[in-house]
Design a protein around this motif. Sequence first.
Motif, PDB file in Angstrom:
ATOM      1  N   ASP A   1      -7.333  -1.402   3.516  1.00 17.48           N
ATOM      2  CA  ASP A   1      -7.772  -1.120   2.148  1.00 17.48           C
ATOM      3  C   ASP A   1      -8.932  -0.140   2.137  1.00 17.48           C
ATOM      4  O   ASP A   1      -8.993   0.765   1.305  1.00 17.48           O
TER       5      ASP A   1
ATOM      6  N   VAL B   1      -7.678   3.309   2.830  1.00 17.50           N
ATOM      7  CA  VAL B   1      -7.002   3.881   1.655  1.00 17.50           C
ATOM      8  C   VAL B   1      -8.033   4.328   0.614  1.00 17.50           C
ATOM      9  O   VAL B   1      -7.955   5.423   0.057  1.00 17.50           O
TER      10      VAL B   1
ATOM     11  N   HIS C   1       0.817  -1.221   0.000  1.00 17.84           N
ATOM     12  CA  HIS C   1       0.000   0.000   0.000  1.00 17.84           C
ATOM     13  C   HIS C   1       0.844   1.261   0.000  1.00 17.84           C
ATOM     14  O   HIS C   1       0.325   2.350  -0.202  1.00 17.84           O
TER      15      HIS C   1
ATOM     16  N   ALA D   1      -5.924  -0.725  -3.680  1.00 14.40           N
ATOM     17  CA  ALA D   1      -6.827  -0.961  -2.553  1.00 14.40           C
ATOM     18  C   ALA D   1      -8.051  -1.767  -2.987  1.00 14.40           C
ATOM     19  O   ALA D   1      -8.443  -2.730  -2.320  1.00 14.40           O
TER      20      ALA D   1
ATOM     21  N   SER E   1      -7.240  -5.421  -3.702  1.00 17.47           N
ATOM     22  CA  SER E   1      -7.044  -6.160  -2.482  1.00 17.47           C
ATOM     23  C   SER E   1      -8.387  -6.426  -1.784  1.00 17.47           C
ATOM     24  O   SER E   1      -8.648  -7.530  -1.293  1.00 17.47           O
TER      25      SER E   1
ATOM     26  N   SER F   1       0.134   3.119  -2.874  1.00 17.95           N
ATOM     27  CA  SER F   1      -1.262   3.506  -3.103  1.00 17.95           C
ATOM     28  C   SER F   1      -1.429   4.989  -3.411  1.00 17.95           C
ATOM     29  O   SER F   1      -2.489   5.404  -3.851  1.00 17.95           O
TER      30      SER F   1
END
Lengths: 470, 241
Positions: A446, A449, A357, A367, A370, A360
């Motif tokens: 996730d 994010v 991440h 994200a 995942s 990210s």
Amino acid sequence: MITAIIRKEFIATVRDGRLLTLGCSLLLIFIGFLLASTFQLQQLRQEKESVGITAKEQWNTQSVKNPHAAAHYGIYVFKPDLPVAALDSGLRPFIGQSLWLEPHKRNLERFNPSADDILANRFGQTTTSFVLYALLPLLIVALTFNSVSQERERGTLRMLHSLGVNANALVFGKLLGLLAAFSLVLSPALIVALILLQQNFTLSVDDLLRLTLLLLLFLVYYTIFVAIAIAASAYFKTSRVTLFCLLAFWLGGVFIAPRLGAVAAQSLTPNPDAKQFWAAIKKDIDQGINGDGSHEQREKAFEAQVLAQYNVSRKEDLPVGFVSLNRQFNDGYSVRIHALHFDRLRDNFTLQQHLTHLASWLGPSLAIRSLSMTLAGMDLAHQRHFEDAAEEYRHYFINLTEDWDRGRSHGTERGAKGEEADWRSVKDFDYSAPDLLFALHTARLDIVVLLLWLALALTLLTLSAKRLTP
Amino acid sequence: MNTPPAVLEAKNLIVNYKQHCAIDSLNLRVPKGCVYALLGGNGAGKTTTISTFLTFNSPTSGAVFIEGESPHENPDLVRAKIAYLPENVALYEMMSGVENLTFFCTLAGITIAREQAQQLLSDSGLQDDAHGKRVSMYSKGMRQKVGLAIASTKHAKAMLLDEPTSGLDPSAANDFAQRIRTAADNGMAVLMATHDLFNAKQVADRIGIMKSGRLVEEFDAHTVQHDELEQKYLAHARGLA
Ligand SMILES: Nc1ncnc2c1ncn2[C@@H]1O[C@H](COP(=O)(O)OP(=O)(O)O)[C@@H](O)[C@H]1O
Ligand SMILES: [Mg+2]
């Protein structure tokens, strides 16, 4: 005012040929992939079930023999896939489907301790979810890149200004209108997906919840793309520059970020290779940890303790089978060491997964990718949950065979026997995947994010409204 | 002298684009019922003048007023009182004339039914069979008519026109001029930028010649002779005056 803008944006986009042609092609691609993966999943599930039944039946019908010899025959267990896995096969291509349970040794599904492969390759897969997280955003870019610049170039922006249109109402109206038009592509996909899954699998409440959440999160993901595309279109002077930047953003998020993240994760927390991993386990068992003493020392101490407990001076005089007792003692130690190393390895997998991440900031795709794997039950956490359950089951049936062995012999003789009724009394491996809460807990990073990206995208949109001069 | 209050007014207006001065000390008044033609060649500053009333530009110094108030201080004024018709009326290509009219009226805060919209388009001279067709099929003149319909629905106090007749065929231009005249006779103040002298003389009450951002000469359109106007305009255009 905003309703009128939403309506206008919706109508204009729907009548635009781009939505029809691109949307229909994407829909067809999606349905194609989904059909293929549903079929594949269906087959896999049947295969696993029939192989599982056959393997257990072979276990059950073993002849009369020593219980430990029977244990060595081993039992196969399979991770049952959730129906949602038809949308995202996640790690399946990188992790095996079956786990071989045998005495003395804990196995990994097609062991691959250097999960480099997993991290680097799991994003390049062309699967149903690829259509959802990579291709649909491309459709959004194609539909949205000129949504403001075109109004500027054609002069409608001046008309809107002369009518005193509020810039925020304009960009947010566009956002909602485009999303509404876009859902014309999404809803048929959703309906087809539901029908296909419903027909091929029995969907539990948990499955439906997982699907719903997946849909919501994808909506957030698409909103991010639409908002950023509108903001870019308002920010940059020409449609060409906007298109170029949006494509770069798409490319960065979908293809570059995962690889960058994988590289970062691997260099920050590298995995041991398979040889090192198994060697370390062997060494710890042989030499012992935390001052437990070496294998021989431990065995000696155990023997003394057993003799004292039964108040005899020779193993031969024990009322229970010492061979089994000793084996169980050694296995117990080995289980502890295995657990230690397995957990350390899998913790590292998880840490790496979190570390990806770090990339990210390039885009929200990492994200959502995942998240979709997690909700499909095809991620590391679900895998680990299954492995732990299988390990527990291994303890259960091995201990059972040792109970028979120990109870039906004495001293150092090895005459214990078991028969079909015994083998049949071993319960089946009854595993059910963890529920949505487990998935949510796994995916919390996730989700954070993704929501941060949503906040960023909406902020950019608001800022772009300020630059919306004719 | 008892001058009627101006609907549109520019006072010592200066507008610079970076270093370049597009409008230089412009003073201008357009009262109720008056059609004012801003005559001038390309780059004279006509569009910039109109844009300033619409608040697309801000004055570098001086000010513009709509019924005595500055639109730059009160942006709602434009929405409430001004109708704007650019050279190319910008409409949404994917929607019909009726849909465009309804949409723009909604933005202006006026809700109209479909029948009303059709009536308004007819009143503006758009043939009935075009109402439901997509605007992408419309000619320039037809777009102007939709623009006129939007302007008239707004019941605006003033109308700002930028080269409205350029590119129209003579009969369409004539028809358009009549409609502007009618609007003014009903009390609207009209500021019209044009480089078409004939068009200016045909509809305007007052004519101002603009050059390099300055208003170089003003005429009463009803008393000035066509020849005289033509000579002055050409002289300014050639830089002789
Ligand atoms: N956005 C702009 N940026 C810089 N200069 C401009 C801009 N718009 C117009 N100009 C300049 O301002 C002057 C007046 O332009 P304009 O008002 O468009 O004239 P007209 O409408 O009479 O042809 C011209 O010299 C033109 O080059
Ligand atoms: Mg101009």
